[in-house]
Enzyme design. Structure first.
Site, PDB file in Angstrom:
ATOM      1  N   CYS A  70      27.399   4.206 -29.143  1.00 17.71           N
ATOM      2  CA  CYS A  70      26.724   3.215 -30.119  1.00 17.71           C
ATOM      3  C   CYS A  70      25.430   3.369 -30.342  1.00 17.71           C
ATOM      4  CB  CYS A  70      27.260   1.901 -29.756  1.00 17.71           C
ATOM      5  SG  CYS A  70      26.349   0.788 -30.720  1.00 17.71           S
ATOM      6  N   HIS A 126      21.701  -3.684 -31.465  1.00 14.78           N
ATOM      7  CA  HIS A 126      22.040  -2.782 -30.293  1.00 14.78           C
ATOM      8  C   HIS A 126      20.722  -1.774 -30.190  1.00 14.78           C
ATOM      9  CE1 HIS A 126      25.654  -1.614 -27.737  1.00 14.78           C
ATOM     10  NE2 HIS A 126      24.709  -2.362 -26.989  1.00 14.78           N
TER      11      HIS A 126
END
Length: 458
Positions: A70, A126
Protein backbone atom coordinates in the site's frame (compact mmCIF):
# COMPACT_ATOMS: atom_id res chain seq x y z
CA UNK A 1 18.10 35.19 -9.90
CA UNK A 2 17.49 35.55 -13.63
CA UNK A 3 16.74 31.81 -13.88
CA UNK A 4 14.18 32.11 -11.06
CA UNK A 5 12.49 35.10 -12.67
CA UNK A 6 12.39 33.34 -16.04
CA UNK A 7 10.78 30.28 -14.45
CA UNK A 8 8.26 32.47 -12.59
CA UNK A 9 7.29 34.34 -15.76
CA UNK A 10 6.97 31.04 -17.64
CA UNK A 11 4.73 29.66 -14.87
CA UNK A 12 2.45 32.70 -15.12
CA UNK A 13 2.22 32.38 -18.90
CA UNK A 14 1.46 28.65 -18.83
CA UNK A 15 -1.13 29.04 -16.09
CA UNK A 16 -2.73 31.92 -17.98
CA UNK A 17 -3.04 29.75 -21.07
CA UNK A 18 -4.48 26.91 -18.97
CA UNK A 19 -7.08 29.20 -17.41
CA UNK A 20 -8.12 30.36 -20.89
CA UNK A 21 -9.36 26.87 -21.78
CA UNK A 22 -11.60 24.48 -19.93
CA UNK A 23 -9.49 22.19 -17.78
CA UNK A 24 -10.72 18.76 -16.72
CA UNK A 25 -11.68 17.66 -13.26
CA UNK A 26 -9.78 14.63 -11.99
CA UNK A 27 -11.11 11.78 -9.88
CA UNK A 28 -8.53 9.17 -8.89
CA UNK A 29 -10.07 6.14 -7.20
CA UNK A 30 -7.97 3.46 -5.49
CA UNK A 31 -9.22 0.15 -4.24
CA UNK A 32 -7.19 -1.56 -1.51
CA UNK A 33 -6.03 -5.15 -2.17
CA UNK A 34 -8.41 -5.71 -5.09
CA UNK A 35 -7.56 -8.88 -7.00
CA UNK A 36 -7.01 -8.92 -10.76
CA UNK A 37 -9.86 -11.39 -11.30
CA UNK A 38 -12.29 -9.65 -8.96
CA UNK A 39 -13.86 -7.21 -11.41
CA UNK A 40 -16.50 -8.01 -13.98
CA UNK A 41 -14.43 -7.02 -17.00
CA UNK A 42 -11.86 -9.67 -16.11
CA UNK A 43 -14.56 -12.32 -15.92
CA UNK A 44 -14.76 -12.49 -12.14
CA UNK A 45 -17.69 -13.90 -10.20
CA UNK A 46 -18.07 -10.65 -8.25
CA UNK A 47 -20.42 -8.22 -9.92
CA UNK A 48 -19.00 -4.73 -10.52
CA UNK A 49 -21.47 -3.15 -12.98
CA UNK A 50 -20.49 0.46 -12.31
CA UNK A 51 -16.77 -0.15 -12.70
CA UNK A 52 -17.46 -2.30 -15.76
CA UNK A 53 -19.41 0.55 -17.34
CA UNK A 54 -16.56 3.00 -16.79
CA UNK A 55 -14.10 0.48 -18.22
CA UNK A 56 -16.26 -0.36 -21.25
CA UNK A 57 -16.85 3.31 -22.03
CA UNK A 58 -13.19 4.20 -21.59
CA UNK A 59 -9.82 2.45 -21.60
CA UNK A 60 -8.85 -0.76 -19.85
CA UNK A 61 -5.18 -0.57 -18.83
CA UNK A 62 -4.22 -4.22 -18.97
CA UNK A 63 -0.52 -3.86 -18.13
CA UNK A 64 -0.68 -1.32 -15.35
CA UNK A 65 1.83 -1.64 -12.53
CA UNK A 66 1.88 -0.54 -8.92
CA UNK A 67 4.01 -1.52 -5.92
CA UNK A 68 3.53 -4.78 -3.98
CA UNK A 69 1.95 -3.08 -0.95
CA UNK A 70 0.00 0.00 0.00
CA UNK A 71 2.24 2.84 1.20
CA UNK A 72 4.81 2.57 -1.62
CA UNK A 73 2.07 2.75 -4.24
CA UNK A 74 0.53 5.84 -2.64
CA UNK A 75 3.91 7.52 -2.37
CA UNK A 76 4.51 6.87 -6.08
CA UNK A 77 1.09 8.27 -7.01
CA UNK A 78 1.51 11.39 -4.87
CA UNK A 79 4.98 12.25 -6.23
CA UNK A 80 5.47 10.65 -9.64
CA UNK A 81 8.61 9.10 -8.16
CA UNK A 82 9.51 5.54 -7.24
CA UNK A 83 9.37 4.92 -3.47
CA UNK A 84 13.10 4.10 -3.43
CA UNK A 85 13.46 7.91 -3.63
CA UNK A 86 11.56 8.30 -0.35
CA UNK A 87 12.87 5.36 1.69
CA UNK A 88 9.33 3.95 1.55
CA UNK A 89 10.07 0.90 -0.59
CA UNK A 90 9.73 -1.65 2.24
CA UNK A 91 6.48 -2.37 4.05
CA UNK A 92 3.88 0.24 4.96
CA UNK A 93 3.61 3.14 7.40
CA UNK A 94 2.55 1.36 10.57
CA UNK A 95 0.45 3.08 13.24
CA UNK A 96 3.51 3.60 15.46
CA UNK A 97 5.80 4.84 12.64
CA UNK A 98 7.78 8.00 13.31
CA UNK A 99 8.14 8.87 9.63
CA UNK A 100 6.10 9.56 6.51
CA UNK A 101 6.38 10.83 2.96
CA UNK A 102 9.38 13.22 3.14
CA UNK A 103 8.31 16.82 3.55
CA UNK A 104 10.53 18.08 0.73
CA UNK A 105 8.55 16.10 -1.83
CA UNK A 106 6.19 18.10 -4.03
CA UNK A 107 2.88 16.25 -4.05
CA UNK A 108 0.32 15.94 -6.80
CA UNK A 109 -2.31 17.98 -4.89
CA UNK A 110 0.26 20.70 -4.26
CA UNK A 111 1.12 20.85 -7.94
CA UNK A 112 -2.54 20.88 -8.99
CA UNK A 113 -3.41 23.53 -6.44
CA UNK A 114 -0.65 25.67 -7.93
CA UNK A 115 -2.42 25.18 -11.27
CA UNK A 116 -5.70 26.52 -9.84
CA UNK A 117 -7.43 23.32 -8.72
CA UNK A 118 -9.36 22.66 -5.54
CA UNK A 119 -7.99 19.46 -4.00
CA UNK A 120 -9.74 16.86 -1.85
CA UNK A 121 -8.82 13.53 -0.28
CA UNK A 122 -11.63 11.20 0.75
CA UNK A 123 -10.32 7.93 2.16
CA UNK A 124 -7.10 6.35 3.36
CA UNK A 125 -3.90 8.43 3.60
CA UNK A 126 -1.27 5.96 4.88
CA UNK A 127 1.68 8.27 4.21
CA UNK A 128 2.45 9.41 7.74
CA UNK A 129 0.49 10.91 10.62
CA UNK A 130 2.95 11.14 13.53
CA UNK A 131 3.30 14.93 13.25
CA UNK A 132 0.93 17.60 11.84
CA UNK A 133 3.19 18.54 8.88
CA UNK A 134 2.70 15.02 7.49
CA UNK A 135 -1.10 15.18 7.44
CA UNK A 136 -3.06 15.58 4.18
CA UNK A 137 -4.12 19.22 4.67
CA UNK A 138 -0.44 20.10 5.05
CA UNK A 139 0.51 18.18 1.89
CA UNK A 140 -1.64 20.01 -0.63
CA UNK A 141 -5.22 18.99 0.05
CA UNK A 142 -7.80 21.72 0.70
CA UNK A 143 -10.09 19.22 2.43
CA UNK A 144 -9.62 15.81 4.02
CA UNK A 145 -12.06 13.12 5.13
CA UNK A 146 -11.31 9.58 6.20
CA UNK A 147 -8.53 7.73 7.98
CA UNK A 148 -4.75 7.70 8.28
CA UNK A 149 -4.00 4.00 8.93
CA UNK A 150 -4.67 0.80 7.08
CA UNK A 151 -6.76 -2.09 8.38
CA UNK A 152 -9.30 -0.02 10.30
CA UNK A 153 -12.54 -1.54 11.53
CA UNK A 154 -15.22 -0.68 8.94
CA UNK A 155 -17.91 -0.13 11.57
CA UNK A 156 -16.12 1.27 14.63
CA UNK A 157 -13.66 3.27 12.46
CA UNK A 158 -10.84 2.35 14.85
CA UNK A 159 -7.37 0.86 14.53
CA UNK A 160 -5.89 -0.92 17.56
CA UNK A 161 -8.54 0.75 19.70
CA UNK A 162 -7.61 4.26 18.60
CA UNK A 163 -10.26 6.29 16.75
CA UNK A 164 -9.19 6.86 13.14
CA UNK A 165 -11.77 9.01 11.41
CA UNK A 166 -11.06 12.64 10.60
CA UNK A 167 -12.40 15.66 8.78
CA UNK A 168 -9.83 18.25 7.78
CA UNK A 169 -7.36 16.46 10.03
CA UNK A 170 -9.51 16.85 13.12
CA UNK A 171 -11.33 14.07 14.97
CA UNK A 172 -14.69 13.30 13.37
CA UNK A 173 -17.48 11.32 15.05
CA UNK A 174 -19.50 10.34 11.96
CA UNK A 175 -21.12 6.91 12.29
CA UNK A 176 -21.64 4.31 9.62
CA UNK A 177 -19.97 1.81 7.31
CA UNK A 178 -16.63 3.20 6.15
CA UNK A 179 -17.10 2.56 2.42
CA UNK A 180 -20.51 4.23 2.41
CA UNK A 181 -19.25 7.21 4.43
CA UNK A 182 -16.50 7.76 1.87
CA UNK A 183 -19.04 7.57 -0.94
CA UNK A 184 -21.24 10.11 0.85
CA UNK A 185 -18.35 12.54 1.15
CA UNK A 186 -17.18 12.06 -2.44
CA UNK A 187 -20.67 12.87 -3.69
CA UNK A 188 -20.72 15.94 -1.44
CA UNK A 189 -17.42 17.18 -2.92
CA UNK A 190 -18.84 16.86 -6.43
CA UNK A 191 -22.13 18.51 -5.54
CA UNK A 192 -20.30 21.47 -4.00
CA UNK A 193 -17.84 21.86 -6.87
CA UNK A 194 -17.83 25.23 -8.62
CA UNK A 195 -17.99 25.30 -12.41
CA UNK A 196 -15.31 27.99 -12.63
CA UNK A 197 -12.76 26.04 -10.52
CA UNK A 198 -11.71 22.51 -11.55
CA UNK A 199 -11.25 19.94 -8.80
CA UNK A 200 -9.01 17.00 -7.99
CA UNK A 201 -10.76 14.33 -5.93
CA UNK A 202 -8.53 11.56 -4.58
CA UNK A 203 -10.78 8.73 -3.42
CA UNK A 204 -8.71 5.90 -1.89
CA UNK A 205 -11.16 3.37 -0.46
CA UNK A 206 -9.93 1.01 2.26
CA UNK A 207 -12.03 -1.80 0.76
CA UNK A 208 -11.58 -4.67 0.26
CA UNK A 209 -8.59 -4.74 2.66
CA UNK A 210 -8.94 -6.80 5.83
CA UNK A 211 -10.72 -6.94 8.21
CA UNK A 212 -13.27 -8.47 5.86
CA UNK A 213 -16.44 -6.70 6.99
CA UNK A 214 -19.57 -5.72 5.11
CA UNK A 215 -23.23 -4.95 5.91
CA UNK A 216 -25.31 -8.10 6.40
CA UNK A 217 -27.54 -7.34 3.41
CA UNK A 218 -24.50 -7.13 1.13
CA UNK A 219 -23.04 -10.38 2.45
CA UNK A 220 -26.38 -12.11 1.88
CA UNK A 221 -26.16 -11.36 -1.85
CA UNK A 222 -23.10 -13.63 -2.00
CA UNK A 223 -24.44 -16.39 0.23
CA UNK A 224 -23.72 -18.88 -2.57
CA UNK A 225 -19.97 -18.48 -1.94
CA UNK A 226 -18.99 -21.16 0.58
CA UNK A 227 -15.76 -19.69 1.92
CA UNK A 228 -16.50 -17.05 4.55
CA UNK A 229 -13.51 -14.85 3.68
CA UNK A 230 -14.34 -14.88 -0.03
CA UNK A 231 -18.02 -14.19 0.68
CA UNK A 232 -17.30 -11.14 2.83
CA UNK A 233 -14.66 -9.92 0.40
CA UNK A 234 -17.14 -10.12 -2.48
CA UNK A 235 -19.69 -8.12 -0.49
CA UNK A 236 -17.07 -5.44 0.23
CA UNK A 237 -16.28 -5.07 -3.47
CA UNK A 238 -19.98 -4.84 -4.27
CA UNK A 239 -20.28 -2.00 -1.74
CA UNK A 240 -17.27 -0.25 -3.26
CA UNK A 241 -18.75 -0.58 -6.74
CA UNK A 242 -22.03 0.93 -5.54
CA UNK A 243 -20.17 4.00 -4.28
CA UNK A 244 -18.34 4.35 -7.59
CA UNK A 245 -21.76 4.32 -9.23
CA UNK A 246 -22.91 7.11 -6.91
CA UNK A 247 -19.86 9.18 -7.85
CA UNK A 248 -20.59 8.71 -11.55
CA UNK A 249 -24.25 9.62 -11.01
CA UNK A 250 -23.27 12.78 -9.11
CA UNK A 251 -21.08 13.86 -12.02
CA UNK A 252 -23.92 13.28 -14.44
CA UNK A 253 -26.33 15.27 -12.27
CA UNK A 254 -23.89 18.19 -12.26
CA UNK A 255 -23.35 17.81 -16.04
CA UNK A 256 -19.64 17.31 -15.40
CA UNK A 257 -19.21 13.91 -17.03
CA UNK A 258 -17.70 15.18 -20.26
CA UNK A 259 -15.16 17.31 -18.44
CA UNK A 260 -13.97 14.79 -15.87
CA UNK A 261 -11.23 12.20 -16.16
CA UNK A 262 -11.83 9.23 -13.86
CA UNK A 263 -8.93 6.92 -13.16
CA UNK A 264 -9.34 3.69 -11.18
CA UNK A 265 -6.76 1.20 -9.93
CA UNK A 266 -5.97 -1.13 -7.07
CA UNK A 267 -3.01 -0.23 -4.86
CA UNK A 268 -1.57 -3.76 -5.21
CA UNK A 269 -2.67 -7.24 -6.13
CA UNK A 270 -5.18 -9.28 -4.19
CA UNK A 271 -4.37 -11.13 -0.97
CA UNK A 272 -5.25 -14.78 -1.42
CA UNK A 273 -6.74 -17.12 1.17
CA UNK A 274 -7.51 -15.17 4.33
CA UNK A 275 -7.67 -11.98 2.25
CA UNK A 276 -10.40 -13.39 0.01
CA UNK A 277 -8.87 -12.20 -3.25
CA UNK A 278 -8.17 -13.79 -6.62
CA UNK A 279 -5.54 -12.78 -9.15
CA UNK A 280 -6.68 -15.30 -11.71
CA UNK A 281 -3.76 -17.02 -13.44
CA UNK A 282 -1.22 -14.41 -12.44
CA UNK A 283 1.48 -15.69 -10.14
CA UNK A 284 1.37 -15.03 -6.40
CA UNK A 285 -0.28 -12.16 -4.54
CA UNK A 286 0.01 -8.91 -2.64
CA UNK A 287 3.42 -8.37 -1.10
CA UNK A 288 5.31 -10.16 -3.88
CA UNK A 289 7.21 -8.91 -6.92
CA UNK A 290 5.36 -11.22 -9.29
CA UNK A 291 2.54 -10.10 -11.55
CA UNK A 292 -0.09 -11.16 -9.02
CA UNK A 293 1.32 -8.62 -6.60
CA UNK A 294 2.02 -5.72 -8.93
CA UNK A 295 -0.07 -5.87 -12.13
CA UNK A 296 -3.55 -4.63 -11.25
CA UNK A 297 -6.92 -3.93 -12.82
CA UNK A 298 -7.06 -0.29 -13.91
CA UNK A 299 -9.15 1.96 -16.14
CA UNK A 300 -9.34 5.50 -17.44
CA UNK A 301 -12.62 7.14 -18.44
CA UNK A 302 -13.22 10.54 -20.04
CA UNK A 303 -16.14 10.74 -22.49
CA UNK A 304 -15.20 12.50 -25.69
CA UNK A 305 -11.48 12.19 -25.00
CA UNK A 306 -10.94 8.45 -24.51
CA UNK A 307 -12.51 6.20 -27.12
CA UNK A 308 -14.95 3.63 -25.67
CA UNK A 309 -13.68 0.07 -25.82
CA UNK A 310 -10.02 1.06 -25.79
CA UNK A 311 -7.68 -1.64 -24.53
CA UNK A 312 -4.14 -0.63 -23.59
CA UNK A 313 -1.57 -3.42 -23.57
CA UNK A 314 1.43 -1.13 -23.18
CA UNK A 315 3.13 -1.23 -19.76
CA UNK A 316 2.42 1.83 -17.61
CA UNK A 317 3.05 2.59 -13.95
CA UNK A 318 1.25 4.56 -11.27
CA UNK A 319 4.12 7.09 -11.25
CA UNK A 320 2.77 8.16 -14.65
CA UNK A 321 -0.37 9.70 -13.20
CA UNK A 322 1.53 12.66 -11.72
CA UNK A 323 2.91 14.03 -15.02
CA UNK A 324 -0.14 12.96 -17.02
CA UNK A 325 -2.64 14.82 -14.85
CA UNK A 326 -0.40 17.81 -14.37
CA UNK A 327 0.09 18.26 -18.11
CA UNK A 328 -3.65 17.99 -18.73
CA UNK A 329 -4.16 20.61 -16.01
CA UNK A 330 -1.70 23.00 -17.61
CA UNK A 331 0.53 22.77 -14.55
CA UNK A 332 4.28 23.06 -14.13
CA UNK A 333 6.37 19.87 -14.25
CA UNK A 334 9.69 21.52 -13.46
CA UNK A 335 10.53 20.88 -9.82
CA UNK A 336 13.30 20.14 -7.32
CA UNK A 337 13.18 16.35 -7.56
CA UNK A 338 13.16 14.67 -11.01
CA UNK A 339 10.22 12.47 -11.94
CA UNK A 340 10.26 8.76 -12.72
CA UNK A 341 6.82 8.97 -14.31
CA UNK A 342 6.02 9.87 -17.92
CA UNK A 343 3.04 11.39 -19.68
CA UNK A 344 0.79 8.41 -20.48
CA UNK A 345 -1.87 10.39 -22.34
CA UNK A 346 -0.54 9.61 -25.87
CA UNK A 347 -0.59 5.91 -24.96
CA UNK A 348 -4.16 6.03 -23.70
CA UNK A 349 -5.65 8.22 -26.41
CA UNK A 350 -3.45 7.85 -29.50
CA UNK A 351 -2.15 4.30 -29.41
CA UNK A 352 1.45 5.33 -28.79
CA UNK A 353 3.97 2.89 -27.25
CA UNK A 354 4.87 2.98 -23.59
CA UNK A 355 7.17 5.90 -22.75
CA UNK A 356 9.19 3.69 -20.39
CA UNK A 357 12.56 2.23 -21.28
CA UNK A 358 12.15 0.23 -18.11
CA UNK A 359 9.71 -0.02 -15.20
CA UNK A 360 11.06 -0.57 -11.71
CA UNK A 361 8.76 -3.03 -9.96
CA UNK A 362 10.62 -2.39 -6.69
CA UNK A 363 14.14 -2.47 -5.27
CA UNK A 364 14.55 -3.61 -1.68
CA UNK A 365 17.80 -4.51 0.09
CA UNK A 366 17.58 -8.22 -0.71
CA UNK A 367 14.86 -8.54 -3.33
CA UNK A 368 14.00 -6.59 -6.45
CA UNK A 369 12.36 -6.73 -9.87
CA UNK A 370 12.43 -4.72 -13.08
CA UNK A 371 10.70 -4.89 -16.45
CA UNK A 372 12.28 -3.85 -19.77
CA UNK A 373 10.08 -4.35 -22.81
CA UNK A 374 8.65 -7.84 -22.52
CA UNK A 375 11.43 -9.05 -20.23
CA UNK A 376 11.17 -9.13 -16.44
CA UNK A 377 13.96 -9.87 -13.98
CA UNK A 378 13.09 -10.96 -10.44
CA UNK A 379 15.65 -11.37 -7.67
CA UNK A 380 14.60 -13.31 -4.59
CA UNK A 381 10.96 -13.04 -5.55
CA UNK A 382 9.98 -16.08 -3.48
CA UNK A 383 11.85 -15.16 -0.31
CA UNK A 384 9.54 -15.20 2.71
CA UNK A 385 9.07 -12.30 5.08
CA UNK A 386 11.00 -14.08 7.85
CA UNK A 387 13.81 -15.04 5.50
CA UNK A 388 13.98 -11.46 4.24
CA UNK A 389 14.14 -10.12 7.80
CA UNK A 390 17.02 -12.47 8.63
CA UNK A 391 18.78 -11.60 5.38
CA UNK A 392 18.42 -7.89 6.07
CA UNK A 393 19.94 -8.42 9.52
CA UNK A 394 22.94 -10.11 7.93
CA UNK A 395 22.91 -7.72 4.97
CA UNK A 396 23.22 -10.72 2.69
CA UNK A 397 21.00 -13.27 0.99
CA UNK A 398 21.50 -16.12 -1.40
CA UNK A 399 20.13 -14.84 -4.71
CA UNK A 400 17.41 -16.61 -6.62
CA UNK A 401 17.38 -15.06 -10.10
CA UNK A 402 14.39 -15.45 -12.42
CA UNK A 403 13.89 -14.10 -15.93
CA UNK A 404 10.53 -14.14 -17.69
CA UNK A 405 9.34 -13.15 -21.14
CA UNK A 406 5.93 -11.71 -20.29
CA UNK A 407 4.54 -11.59 -23.83
CA UNK A 408 4.94 -15.37 -24.09
CA UNK A 409 4.69 -16.20 -20.41
CA UNK A 410 2.53 -13.64 -18.55
CA UNK A 411 1.98 -16.07 -15.68
CA UNK A 412 5.72 -16.39 -14.94
CA UNK A 413 6.00 -20.15 -15.16
CA UNK A 414 9.22 -20.49 -17.18
CA UNK A 415 12.47 -19.16 -15.76
CA UNK A 416 14.68 -18.28 -18.72
CA UNK A 417 17.62 -16.89 -16.74
CA UNK A 418 19.90 -19.83 -17.45
CA UNK A 419 19.34 -19.59 -21.21
CA UNK A 420 19.71 -15.80 -21.44
CA UNK A 421 22.68 -14.65 -19.32
CA UNK A 422 23.22 -11.54 -21.45
CA UNK A 423 19.60 -10.45 -20.98
CA UNK A 424 19.91 -11.08 -17.24
CA UNK A 425 23.00 -8.88 -17.14
CA UNK A 426 21.29 -6.12 -19.14
CA UNK A 427 18.34 -5.93 -16.75
CA UNK A 428 20.54 -6.48 -13.71
CA UNK A 429 22.73 -3.52 -14.67
CA UNK A 430 19.73 -1.20 -14.79
CA UNK A 431 18.32 -2.64 -11.59
CA UNK A 432 21.64 -2.15 -9.80
CA UNK A 433 21.61 1.51 -10.83
CA UNK A 434 18.22 1.97 -9.17
CA UNK A 435 19.37 0.16 -6.05
CA UNK A 436 22.49 2.31 -5.81
CA UNK A 437 20.30 5.44 -5.89
CA UNK A 438 17.82 4.16 -3.28
CA UNK A 439 17.46 5.71 0.15
CA UNK A 440 17.69 3.29 3.09
CA UNK A 441 14.26 1.87 3.98
CA UNK A 442 12.51 3.63 6.86
CA UNK A 443 10.49 0.63 8.05
CA UNK A 444 10.32 0.29 11.85
CA UNK A 445 9.51 -2.65 14.11
CA UNK A 446 6.69 -2.28 16.60
CA UNK A 447 8.09 -0.74 19.80
CA UNK A 448 7.90 -2.79 22.97
CA UNK A 449 5.86 -0.10 24.73
CA UNK A 450 3.49 0.51 21.82
CA UNK A 451 0.04 1.71 22.84
CA UNK A 452 -2.51 3.22 20.48
CA UNK A 453 -3.65 6.78 21.25
CA UNK A 454 -7.29 7.56 21.86
CA UNK A 455 -7.39 9.33 18.49
CA UNK A 456 -4.87 8.79 15.72
CA UNK A 457 -3.05 11.89 14.55
CA UNK A 458 -3.16 13.65 17.91
Amino acid sequence: MMKFLTHSILSVIICAVAFAVERPNFIVILADDLGWADVGWHGGEIKTPHLDKLADQGAKLEQFYVLPVCTPTRAALMTGRYPIRHGLQVGVVRPWAQYGLPLDERTLPQALREAGYSTHIVGKWHLGHFQPPYLPTKRGFDTQYGHYNGAIDYFTLARDGGHDWHRNDQECQDKGYATTLLGDEAVRVIEQAQAEKPFFLYLPFNAPHTPLQAPAESVKRYSHIAQKERRNYAAMIACLDEQVGRVAAALEAKKMTTNTLIFFSSDNGGLLGVGGGSNGKFRAQKGTLYEGGTRVCALANWPGQIKPGTIINEPLHIVDLYPTLLKLAGGILEQKHPLDGHDAWPVITAGKPSPHEDILINAMPNSAAIRMGDWKLVINGSITANELKKANAKNAAAENIELFHLAEDPYEKNNLAGKNPEKVQQLRSRLDAYRAAALPPKAEDEPANYKAPRVWGE
